[in-house]
Design an enzyme around this catalytic site. Sequence first.
Site, PDB file in Angstrom:
ATOM      1  N   ASP A 100      -4.935  -6.224   4.911  1.00 32.97           N
ATOM      2  CA  ASP A 100      -6.044  -7.012   5.464  1.00 32.97           C
ATOM      3  C   ASP A 100      -6.100  -8.397   4.829  1.00 32.97           C
ATOM      4  O   ASP A 100      -6.661  -9.323   5.397  1.00 32.97           O
ATOM      5  CB  ASP A 100      -7.372  -6.283   5.231  1.00 32.97           C
ATOM      6  CG  ASP A 100      -7.464  -5.037   6.104  1.00 32.97           C
ATOM      7  OD1 ASP A 100      -7.016  -5.105   7.259  1.00 32.97           O
ATOM      8  OD2 ASP A 100      -7.945  -3.995   5.621  1.00 32.97           O
ATOM      9  N   LYS A 115     -12.135  -3.110  18.541  1.00 31.90           N
ATOM     10  CA  LYS A 115     -10.756  -3.505  18.858  1.00 31.90           C
ATOM     11  C   LYS A 115     -10.365  -3.151  20.307  1.00 31.90           C
ATOM     12  O   LYS A 115      -9.205  -3.266  20.681  1.00 31.90           O
ATOM     13  CB  LYS A 115      -9.796  -2.867  17.849  1.00 31.90           C
ATOM     14  CG  LYS A 115     -10.116  -3.273  16.391  1.00 31.90           C
ATOM     15  CD  LYS A 115      -9.042  -2.882  15.404  1.00 31.90           C
ATOM     16  CE  LYS A 115      -9.478  -3.218  13.979  1.00 31.90           C
ATOM     17  NZ  LYS A 115      -8.380  -3.222  13.008  1.00 31.90           N
ATOM     18  N   PHE A 117      -5.145   3.748  14.535  1.00 35.36           N
ATOM     19  CA  PHE A 117      -5.439   4.718  13.486  1.00 35.36           C
ATOM     20  C   PHE A 117      -6.557   4.123  12.633  1.00 35.36           C
ATOM     21  O   PHE A 117      -6.689   2.892  12.549  1.00 35.36           O
ATOM     22  CB  PHE A 117      -4.214   4.953  12.600  1.00 35.36           C
ATOM     23  CG  PHE A 117      -3.352   6.092  13.068  1.00 35.36           C
ATOM     24  CD1 PHE A 117      -2.534   5.943  14.168  1.00 35.36           C
ATOM     25  CD2 PHE A 117      -3.352   7.314  12.395  1.00 35.36           C
ATOM     26  CE1 PHE A 117      -1.736   6.982  14.603  1.00 35.36           C
ATOM     27  CE2 PHE A 117      -2.553   8.358  12.821  1.00 35.36           C
ATOM     28  CZ  PHE A 117      -1.746   8.201  13.928  1.00 35.36           C
ATOM     29  N   LYS A 143       8.962 -17.222  -9.916  1.00 38.72           N
ATOM     30  CA  LYS A 143       8.250 -16.115 -10.560  1.00 38.72           C
ATOM     31  C   LYS A 143       7.133 -16.666 -11.448  1.00 38.72           C
ATOM     32  O   LYS A 143       7.376 -17.566 -12.264  1.00 38.72           O
ATOM     33  CB  LYS A 143       9.248 -15.308 -11.400  1.00 38.72           C
ATOM     34  CG  LYS A 143       8.631 -14.084 -12.025  1.00 38.72           C
ATOM     35  CD  LYS A 143       9.657 -13.340 -12.865  1.00 38.72           C
ATOM     36  CE  LYS A 143       8.960 -12.269 -13.666  1.00 38.72           C
ATOM     37  NZ  LYS A 143       9.783 -11.762 -14.756  1.00 38.72           N
ATOM     38  N   ASN A 182       0.855  -1.203   0.000  1.00 35.02           N
ATOM     39  CA  ASN A 182       0.000   0.000   0.000  1.00 35.02           C
ATOM     40  C   ASN A 182       0.880   1.238   0.000  1.00 35.02           C
ATOM     41  O   ASN A 182       2.104   1.141  -0.032  1.00 35.02           O
ATOM     42  CB  ASN A 182      -0.975  -0.047   1.187  1.00 35.02           C
ATOM     43  CG  ASN A 182      -0.247  -0.073   2.511  1.00 35.02           C
ATOM     44  OD1 ASN A 182       0.457   0.860   2.871  1.00 35.02           O
ATOM     45  ND2 ASN A 182      -0.391  -1.184   3.236  1.00 35.02           N
ATOM     46  N   LYS A 190     -14.353   0.780  14.768  1.00 33.80           N
ATOM     47  CA  LYS A 190     -13.047   0.100  14.979  1.00 33.80           C
ATOM     48  C   LYS A 190     -12.586   0.257  16.423  1.00 33.80           C
ATOM     49  O   LYS A 190     -12.047  -0.672  17.019  1.00 33.80           O
ATOM     50  CB  LYS A 190     -11.987   0.672  14.030  1.00 33.80           C
ATOM     51  CG  LYS A 190     -12.145   0.166  12.611  1.00 33.80           C
ATOM     52  CD  LYS A 190     -11.165   0.797  11.631  1.00 33.80           C
ATOM     53  CE  LYS A 190     -11.499   0.329  10.217  1.00 33.80           C
ATOM     54  NZ  LYS A 190     -10.808   1.034   9.158  1.00 33.80           N
TER      55      LYS A 190
END
Length: 399
Positions: free
Chosen positions: A277, A339, A321, A287, A208, A335
């Site tokens: 995730d 959590k 976050f 490969k 990401n 969240k």
Amino acid sequence: MKGKHIVVGVTGGIAAYKAVEVVSRLKKAGASVHVIMTEAASRFVTPLTFQEISGNPVVDSMWSEVKQWQIEHIALANLADLFVIVPATANIIGKIANGIADDMLSTTVMATRAPIVLTPAMNSAMYLNPVVQKNLEKLRGLGYCIMDPDSGVLACGVDGPGRLPEPAAILQFLQTFFQQNTLFSGKRFLVTAAGTREPIDPVRYIGNRSSGKMGYAIASVAAEQGAEVILISGPTGLSCPPGVTRHMVETAAEMREAVLAEYPNVDVVVKAAAVADYRPRIVHSQKIKKSGENMELVLEKTPDILWELGQLKKQQILVGFAAETQELLSNANEKMVRKNLDMIVANDVTLPGAGFNADTNIVKILLPGGSCEELPQLPKNKVAEIILNKIHALLTKSI
Ligand code: PMT
């Protein structure tokens, strides 16, 4: 300052006489003060003056007590709660910035783990010389604290920056610096930063856009404020902030393992990392060759590290976050509850100047009681300071 050990380094500038009053004020503020002078400094003010004012023997040469110097410089380096150099000449700044340790002061500076404050004072042209400025910049980057000199007419007759601030101003600066630096002393922080990479084959991965800047800013400011900081970081080009212990990991599974190993022994966890995730169910050992028009990749869930920490929580303050592109507050709140967090920092990562890879962020800080503080666009280190102030309030139960 009461009961603290302050080591004052005095170097050879005309402003050395002002260091006498700084030592005197530190003593009156209740500190135990030890003075180390360079040879040049002892030409401006005698060691005896500092000895009388500080009430401690003054160290001015590595060689005067040949048998003891090595023990002594390490002893003072270990003893110091704070190290301040008044005045700091271009010479000592250059030495420290370039790793030169050739006298008692520079060797002790090299050996200490205490926070170090430098108060540069010199002729304006010297102070503005790009070499000196570069050295100061380098030291700032390494975590040294620099008190800017005053401007005015200097001893050499030149009018400009380079004058040592008045002793009262130096003391005020040291007191503020000391308070900030000890905000989290004795506390252990675990901070995660940057994105994870989930391998597909030996050359490809799912990743990401996280740069690590937000998490690194939190680790850096927490360390500046006296915390012992362990940073678990995904791949990034950022260097480890001064005073921080870093473990590099690549995948969500590696991050989980590193985080769980540290978790029982920390007081605060801040999870700024962008953890994948999902990961490929099969990691190919070779490969993958190009074949048909389409290719399907089967993904499986990664462990939700923060959720697991929430289940295991004991003494820890747990801060997460939330990176959202829609329904910022309701998603972040969900969240925080699911959590079992003590605080969540929500950022709408679609806003310009917020979220991934930006130098600034725009966040809302949410607490379980329903409070929500909205911050404007701020540099990530400022956002980090505000988050840490809130964590301090949680630790001291003042919110
Ligand atoms: O690194 P930068 O370029 O500076 O960008 C900063 C940032 C945008 C990455 C940062 O501000 C941020 O929002 N980090 C959290 C990113 C994220 O993964 O958000 P999330 O809403 O998907 O996850 C919620 C929380 O659960 C996060 O604290 C995350 O670390 C944690 N998590 C998520 C998934 C997972 N498998 N394990 C986790 O622990």
